[in-house]
Design a protein around this motif. Sequence first.
Motif, PDB file in Angstrom:
ATOM      1  N   THR A  21       0.823  -1.197   0.000  1.00 21.38           N
ATOM      2  CA  THR A  21       0.000   0.000   0.000  1.00 21.38           C
ATOM      3  C   THR A  21       0.857   1.246   0.000  1.00 21.38           C
ATOM      4  N   TRP A 110     -10.463  -0.334  -1.576  1.00 20.91           N
ATOM      5  CA  TRP A 110      -9.176  -0.175  -2.264  1.00 20.91           C
ATOM      6  C   TRP A 110      -9.436  -0.310  -3.757  1.00 20.91           C
ATOM      7  N   ASN A 112      -8.099  -0.947  -7.257  1.00 15.85           N
ATOM      8  CA  ASN A 112      -6.949  -1.537  -7.942  1.00 15.85           C
ATOM      9  C   ASN A 112      -7.146  -1.493  -9.460  1.00 15.85           C
ATOM     10  N   ALA A 138      -6.613   3.585  -1.212  1.00 14.63           N
ATOM     11  CA  ALA A 138      -7.149   2.647  -0.220  1.00 14.63           C
ATOM     12  C   ALA A 138      -7.380   3.417   1.072  1.00 14.63           C
TER      13      ALA A 138
END
Length: 158
Positions: A21, A110, A112, A138
């Motif tokens: 992260t 989050w 992605n 996130a």
Amino acid sequence: MKTRTLSAVVAGSAAAALVLTGVGTAVAAPAESDSHSKSSTHATAATAAAAAAGPARAAWDGNIYLYYSTASNSAWRGFYPAVPDFAGYTFTSGVDGLGQRVKNNVNRAWNNDQNNAANIWYNENYQGAVDTFYPGEARQLKTSVRNDNASLSWTYLG
């Protein structure tokens, strides 16, 4: 090569998943793909070992991962494409909140997807208050939609 989701073999146990992260930071993450994902490709143990040694970037899989709580063992589910109503969906992986409804139970997310912002809406059919997650972001949802979420849309950023 960009890498986001990594699998690593933990000594004496099964594979464990890590998500980078930030530089040198890792948190528990989805270890398997669900039916809404675009891709189910996972990194090899060798790639994971290399990433653990230093900063790495992972392959974008095009999903937004929604989490039941902020706990490290929080239940989660990945989504792509848009969902006009979360009714009928449950958290399919993780521990804390496993099997609970996704609708009105998302605490954090989050994104992605490298090309799209994910919009989490208060009401069905993309109505009401919205919280937007940009690529790679996130965090906990804004209070206006935290645990009061009903739909998901995407906005192409390029």
